[in-house]
Design a protein around this motif. Structure first.
Motif, PDB file in Angstrom:
ATOM      1  N   ALA A  47       0.723  -1.195   0.094  1.00  0.00           N
ATOM      2  CA  ALA A  47      -0.182   0.113  -0.028  1.00  0.00           C
ATOM      3  C   ALA A  47       0.852   1.213  -0.155  1.00  0.00           C
ATOM      4  N   LYS A  48       1.910   1.327   0.797  1.00  0.00           N
ATOM      5  CA  LYS A  48       2.879   2.486   0.740  1.00  0.00           C
ATOM      6  C   LYS A  48       3.464   2.586  -0.479  1.00  0.00           C
ATOM      7  N   ALA A  49       3.844   1.413  -1.243  1.00  0.00           N
ATOM      8  CA  ALA A  49       4.538   1.951  -2.549  1.00  0.00           C
ATOM      9  C   ALA A  49       3.647   2.154  -3.496  1.00  0.00           C
ATOM     10  N   MET A  50       2.354   1.553  -3.621  1.00  0.00           N
ATOM     11  CA  MET A  50       1.489   2.115  -4.402  1.00  0.00           C
ATOM     12  C   MET A  50       1.099   3.850  -3.977  1.00  0.00           C
ATOM     13  N   ASP A  51       0.932   4.335  -2.931  1.00  0.00           N
ATOM     14  CA  ASP A  51       0.823   5.500  -2.644  1.00  0.00           C
ATOM     15  C   ASP A  51       1.783   6.551  -2.928  1.00  0.00           C
ATOM     16  N   GLN A  52       3.157   5.993  -2.974  1.00  0.00           N
ATOM     17  CA  GLN A  52       4.247   6.589  -3.421  1.00  0.00           C
ATOM     18  C   GLN A  52       4.545   6.448  -4.811  1.00  0.00           C
ATOM     19  N   GLY A  53       3.624   5.677  -5.582  1.00  0.00           N
ATOM     20  CA  GLY A  53       3.951   5.702  -7.010  1.00  0.00           C
ATOM     21  C   GLY A  53       5.086   4.717  -7.202  1.00  0.00           C
ATOM     22  N   GLN A  54       5.398   3.843  -6.394  1.00  0.00           N
ATOM     23  CA  GLN A  54       6.586   2.725  -6.851  1.00  0.00           C
ATOM     24  C   GLN A  54       6.059   1.409  -7.151  1.00  0.00           C
ATOM     25  N   CYS A  55       4.686   1.498  -7.263  1.00  0.00           N
ATOM     26  CA  CYS A  55       3.898  -0.073  -7.482  1.00  0.00           C
ATOM     27  C   CYS A  55       2.645   0.545  -8.456  1.00  0.00           C
ATOM     28  N   ALA A  56       2.796  -0.354  -9.684  1.00  0.00           N
ATOM     29  CA  ALA A  56       1.653   0.055 -10.612  1.00  0.00           C
ATOM     30  C   ALA A  56       0.194  -0.317  -9.845  1.00  0.00           C
ATOM     31  N   LEU A  57      -0.754   0.513  -9.890  1.00  0.00           N
ATOM     32  CA  LEU A  57      -1.908   0.513  -9.196  1.00  0.00           C
ATOM     33  C   LEU A  57      -2.611  -1.170  -9.336  1.00  0.00           C
ATOM     34  N   ARG A  63      -2.363  -7.856  -5.801  1.00  0.00           N
ATOM     35  CA  ARG A  63      -1.821  -8.497  -4.458  1.00  0.00           C
ATOM     36  C   ARG A  63      -2.587  -8.200  -3.198  1.00  0.00           C
ATOM     37  N   LEU A  64      -2.973  -6.915  -3.360  1.00  0.00           N
ATOM     38  CA  LEU A  64      -3.629  -6.651  -1.856  1.00  0.00           C
ATOM     39  C   LEU A  64      -5.011  -7.247  -1.781  1.00  0.00           C
ATOM     40  N   VAL A  65      -5.777  -7.451  -2.875  1.00  0.00           N
ATOM     41  CA  VAL A  65      -7.186  -8.185  -2.782  1.00  0.00           C
ATOM     42  C   VAL A  65      -6.793  -9.593  -2.359  1.00  0.00           C
ATOM     43  N   VAL A  66      -5.692 -10.341  -2.950  1.00  0.00           N
ATOM     44  CA  VAL A  66      -5.493 -11.634  -2.360  1.00  0.00           C
ATOM     45  C   VAL A  66      -5.094 -11.600  -0.925  1.00  0.00           C
ATOM     46  N   LEU A  67      -3.880 -10.602  -0.737  1.00  0.00           N
ATOM     47  CA  LEU A  67      -3.397 -10.808   0.683  1.00  0.00           C
ATOM     48  C   LEU A  67      -4.544 -10.485   1.858  1.00  0.00           C
ATOM     49  N   LEU A  68      -5.409  -9.557   1.511  1.00  0.00           N
ATOM     50  CA  LEU A  68      -6.512  -9.318   2.449  1.00  0.00           C
ATOM     51  C   LEU A  68      -7.540 -10.534   2.711  1.00  0.00           C
ATOM     52  N   ASP A  69      -7.658 -11.345   1.401  1.00  0.00           N
ATOM     53  CA  ASP A  69      -8.646 -12.520   1.294  1.00  0.00           C
ATOM     54  C   ASP A  69      -8.194 -13.485   2.278  1.00  0.00           C
ATOM     55  N   LEU A  70      -6.825 -13.566   2.355  1.00  0.00           N
ATOM     56  CA  LEU A  70      -5.906 -14.608   3.159  1.00  0.00           C
ATOM     57  C   LEU A  70      -5.951 -14.358   4.616  1.00  0.00           C
ATOM     58  N   LEU A 129      -6.258   5.004  -5.122  1.00  0.00           N
ATOM     59  CA  LEU A 129      -5.321   5.668  -4.185  1.00  0.00           C
ATOM     60  C   LEU A 129      -5.963   6.148  -2.745  1.00  0.00           C
ATOM     61  N   ALA A 130      -7.670   6.370  -3.095  1.00  0.00           N
ATOM     62  CA  ALA A 130      -8.269   6.750  -1.900  1.00  0.00           C
ATOM     63  C   ALA A 130      -8.475   5.529  -0.962  1.00  0.00           C
ATOM     64  N   ASP A 131      -8.557   4.326  -1.380  1.00  0.00           N
ATOM     65  CA  ASP A 131      -8.769   3.001  -0.844  1.00  0.00           C
ATOM     66  C   ASP A 131      -7.186   2.850  -0.248  1.00  0.00           C
ATOM     67  N   VAL A 132      -6.242   2.936  -0.880  1.00  0.00           N
ATOM     68  CA  VAL A 132      -4.892   2.685  -0.226  1.00  0.00           C
ATOM     69  C   VAL A 132      -4.645   3.448   0.778  1.00  0.00           C
ATOM     70  N   ARG A 133      -4.986   4.747   0.759  1.00  0.00           N
ATOM     71  CA  ARG A 133      -4.888   5.847   2.038  1.00  0.00           C
ATOM     72  C   ARG A 133      -5.735   5.167   3.003  1.00  0.00           C
ATOM     73  N   GLN A 134      -6.823   4.961   2.794  1.00  0.00           N
ATOM     74  CA  GLN A 134      -7.795   4.464   3.944  1.00  0.00           C
ATOM     75  C   GLN A 134      -7.482   3.195   4.623  1.00  0.00           C
ATOM     76  N   LEU A 135      -6.722   2.195   3.632  1.00  0.00           N
ATOM     77  CA  LEU A 135      -6.309   0.837   4.057  1.00  0.00           C
ATOM     78  C   LEU A 135      -4.968   1.183   4.954  1.00  0.00           C
ATOM     79  N   LEU A 136      -4.100   2.136   4.602  1.00  0.00           N
ATOM     80  CA  LEU A 136      -2.890   2.339   5.579  1.00  0.00           C
ATOM     81  C   LEU A 136      -3.352   2.859   6.836  1.00  0.00           C
ATOM     82  N   LYS A 137      -4.495   3.827   6.936  1.00  0.00           N
ATOM     83  CA  LYS A 137      -5.204   4.314   8.080  1.00  0.00           C
ATOM     84  C   LYS A 137      -5.499   3.019   8.959  1.00  0.00           C
TER      85      LYS A 137
END
Length: 140
Positions: A47-57, A63-70, A129-137
């Motif tokens: 999520a941090k990498a996405m928020d900083q533009g270091q990882c393609a959305l 990756r996040l959807v799978v990890l959250l599901d696990l 990006l709004a989801d990513v920022r909420q996820l980080l919170k």
């Protein structure tokens, strides 16, 4: 007298089995907690990498959807509702091949899929990006 001995033996056996079950449950709970901690760390890192533009959305959403599901959680939130943008992206691109599977397609087909994926990224960027920022919170 025999009945008392039988009851005592059965009580002893039941006590031993209960103790084993409690030990097994403690080991299981510890393993689940350790796994969730590793998942948590990965989720925050992506999520941090996405928020900083270091990882393609799109890659991050997959990756996040799978990890959250696990994650194993009591009263587990419905992440597909909480992070709709991530799940929308996931649903749109989950059929697209990745890694070695991509190599089986002609370059023109790969480019077509990449263009489609990039279009989704542009369309959903603000929501993701709004989801990513909420996820980080939520995860800090």
């Amino acid at each position: 007298m025999v009945a008392v001995i039988i009851v005592a033996v059965l009580a002893f056996v039941a006590g031993r089995l209960l103790g084993r079950l409690q030990d097994q449950n403690k080991r299981r709970d510890a393993a689940i907690q350790k796994r969730n901690e590793r998942l948590h760390e990965s989720i925050v890192t992506i999520a941090k990498a996405m928020d900083q533009g270091q990882c393609a959305l799109s890659e991050g959403a997959l990756r996040l959807v799978v990890l959250l599901d696990l994650r194993v959680e009591e009263g587990k939130p419905v992440y597909s509702e909480r992070y709709r943008g991530l799940h929308t992206m996931y649903e749109r691109i989950k059929h697209m091949p990745t890694h070695e599977a991509r190599k089986q397609y002609p370059k023109s087909e790969i480019r077509k899929m990449d263009d489609e994926r990039e279009g989704y990224e542009k369309e959903l960027e603000d929501v993701i990006l709004a989801d990513v920022r909420q996820l980080l919170k939520d995860f800090n």
